[in-house]
Design an enzyme around this catalytic site. Sequence first.
Site, PDB file in Angstrom:
ATOM      1  N   GLN A  97       0.839  -1.197   0.000  1.00  0.00           N
ATOM      2  CA  GLN A  97       0.000   0.000   0.000  1.00  0.00           C
ATOM      3  C   GLN A  97       0.875   1.248   0.000  1.00  0.00           C
ATOM      4  O   GLN A  97       1.680   1.463   0.915  1.00  0.00           O
ATOM      5  CB  GLN A  97      -0.932   0.005   1.215  1.00  0.00           C
ATOM      6  CG  GLN A  97      -2.000   1.097   1.120  1.00  0.00           C
ATOM      7  CD  GLN A  97      -2.909   1.119   2.318  1.00  0.00           C
ATOM      8  OE1 GLN A  97      -2.487   1.463   3.409  1.00  0.00           O
ATOM      9  NE2 GLN A  97      -4.178   0.761   2.125  1.00  0.00           N
ATOM     10  N   HIS A 179      -3.065   4.349  -1.589  1.00  0.00           N
ATOM     11  CA  HIS A 179      -3.859   4.687  -0.395  1.00  0.00           C
ATOM     12  C   HIS A 179      -4.535   6.038  -0.628  1.00  0.00           C
ATOM     13  O   HIS A 179      -3.929   7.095  -0.482  1.00  0.00           O
ATOM     14  CB  HIS A 179      -2.952   4.741   0.828  1.00  0.00           C
ATOM     15  CG  HIS A 179      -3.680   4.637   2.138  1.00  0.00           C
ATOM     16  ND1 HIS A 179      -5.039   4.875   2.271  1.00  0.00           N
ATOM     17  CD2 HIS A 179      -3.248   4.295   3.387  1.00  0.00           C
ATOM     18  CE1 HIS A 179      -5.390   4.703   3.537  1.00  0.00           C
ATOM     19  NE2 HIS A 179      -4.325   4.340   4.228  1.00  0.00           N
ATOM     20  N   ARG A 231      -7.473   2.255  -2.664  1.00  0.00           N
ATOM     21  CA  ARG A 231      -8.342   2.190  -1.488  1.00  0.00           C
ATOM     22  C   ARG A 231      -9.019   3.536  -1.277  1.00  0.00           C
ATOM     23  O   ARG A 231      -8.365   4.584  -1.283  1.00  0.00           O
ATOM     24  CB  ARG A 231      -7.537   1.832  -0.241  1.00  0.00           C
ATOM     25  CG  ARG A 231      -8.410   1.458   0.953  1.00  0.00           C
ATOM     26  CD  ARG A 231      -7.580   1.215   2.200  1.00  0.00           C
ATOM     27  NE  ARG A 231      -8.238   0.285   3.111  1.00  0.00           N
ATOM     28  CZ  ARG A 231      -7.981   0.197   4.405  1.00  0.00           C
ATOM     29  NH1 ARG A 231      -7.074   0.973   4.962  1.00  0.00           N
ATOM     30  NH2 ARG A 231      -8.607  -0.691   5.164  1.00  0.00           N
ATOM     31  N   ASN A 239      -8.956  10.398  11.107  1.00  0.00           N
ATOM     32  CA  ASN A 239      -7.984  11.481  10.962  1.00  0.00           C
ATOM     33  C   ASN A 239      -8.645  12.815  10.605  1.00  0.00           C
ATOM     34  O   ASN A 239      -8.104  13.611   9.831  1.00  0.00           O
ATOM     35  CB  ASN A 239      -6.914  11.102   9.942  1.00  0.00           C
ATOM     36  CG  ASN A 239      -6.038   9.975  10.427  1.00  0.00           C
ATOM     37  OD1 ASN A 239      -5.540  10.014  11.545  1.00  0.00           O
ATOM     38  ND2 ASN A 239      -5.864   8.946   9.606  1.00  0.00           N
ATOM     39  N   GLY A 329      -9.300  -7.458   8.905  1.00  0.00           N
ATOM     40  CA  GLY A 329      -8.181  -6.808   9.557  1.00  0.00           C
ATOM     41  C   GLY A 329      -7.830  -7.442  10.884  1.00  0.00           C
ATOM     42  O   GLY A 329      -6.912  -8.252  10.981  1.00  0.00           O
TER      43      GLY A 329
END
Length: 371
Positions: A97, A179, A231, A239, A329
Amino acid sequence: MTTLFDPLRLGDLALANRIVMAPLTRNRSPNAVPGDLAVTYYSQRATAGLIVTEATAISHQGQGYADVPGLYGADQLAGWKRVTDAVHAAGGKIVVQLWHVGRISHNTLQPGGGKPVAPSAIRAKSKTYLVKPDGNGEFVETSEPRALDAAELPGIVDDFRRAAKAAIEEAGFDGVEIHGANGYLIDQFLRSGTNHRNDNYGGSIENRARLLFEVVDAVTGAVGAAKTGIRLSPVTPANDASDTDPQPLFNHVVAGLGNRDLAYIHIVEGATGGARDFSQGDRPFDYAELKAAYRNAGGQGGWLVNNGYDKELAEKAVADGYADLVAFGKLFIANPDLVSRLKRNANLNDPDKATFYGGDARGYTDYPTAA
């Protein structure tokens, strides 16, 4: 009926099953170099149809957390080559990534102690992870960023291109994932809450998506669209990311990706690591509409979904044709043999949250496999 355990081809990637190991930041790469622990960690999980590595910085400027890996130095690439060799020896497929954190950083992590960069000089209400002199980690407030000058953006695009090329040619990855999610640089340009620019990279949806398309075109030009995924996280507040009307924004993004022949689109549904039904704007986000916008624009890439999936939900998503693949995940953190466990309906280990970020083998490579 299609199942999680059926093979699938994504561009140049021939996958043994539709179970994907999601990218997971673990903060165990001192000096941004993956070491012996990473070799063990990833190879333990090679039965996943596809491994997407933890987010990996494309440049020193793109670094935002302590002890996360990079792709911009010879030692980093050599470290990753040991990882990819081990995963391939175990029969797995692995993509890296590509990451630029933008404003989610701290000046102690930046070149020359400078300010992190962002589309606009808006400090994030967020934290990053630093390592103290005593070796222990701590979460601290992110630093105040500076707004990027438009003249700097071609250099960042080229950093993505160079990192992708090195990932394939030197580090031995099977592909790359851009990403564009979770409130990092590309997502910061996309979202109205973080992008207050008044130049060609701000204002309209078309302008805010410009950097994303420039990065995609640079990366696919370097390594091929059939080795490239991306993604996206349309509504996550991660964030301090926000947008007042995400549906038309992300419909525009995926429609623009439809004619670029990417291997796959990776969608984080809801709040990353949180509620799947979280939304922003005046109406719930429609993920079926998002996928239709991509398919109607000619997009043939795999549709990879992520966030809070268990076996039952994942099986339904694939069987119904809603998704081609499902990413897991936390379950992969605690269960290196997750594919086998899901197939046999075996009990699952519980992840130890205290060892998610930083540390040693404990909570990283010492989870037991099922008997």
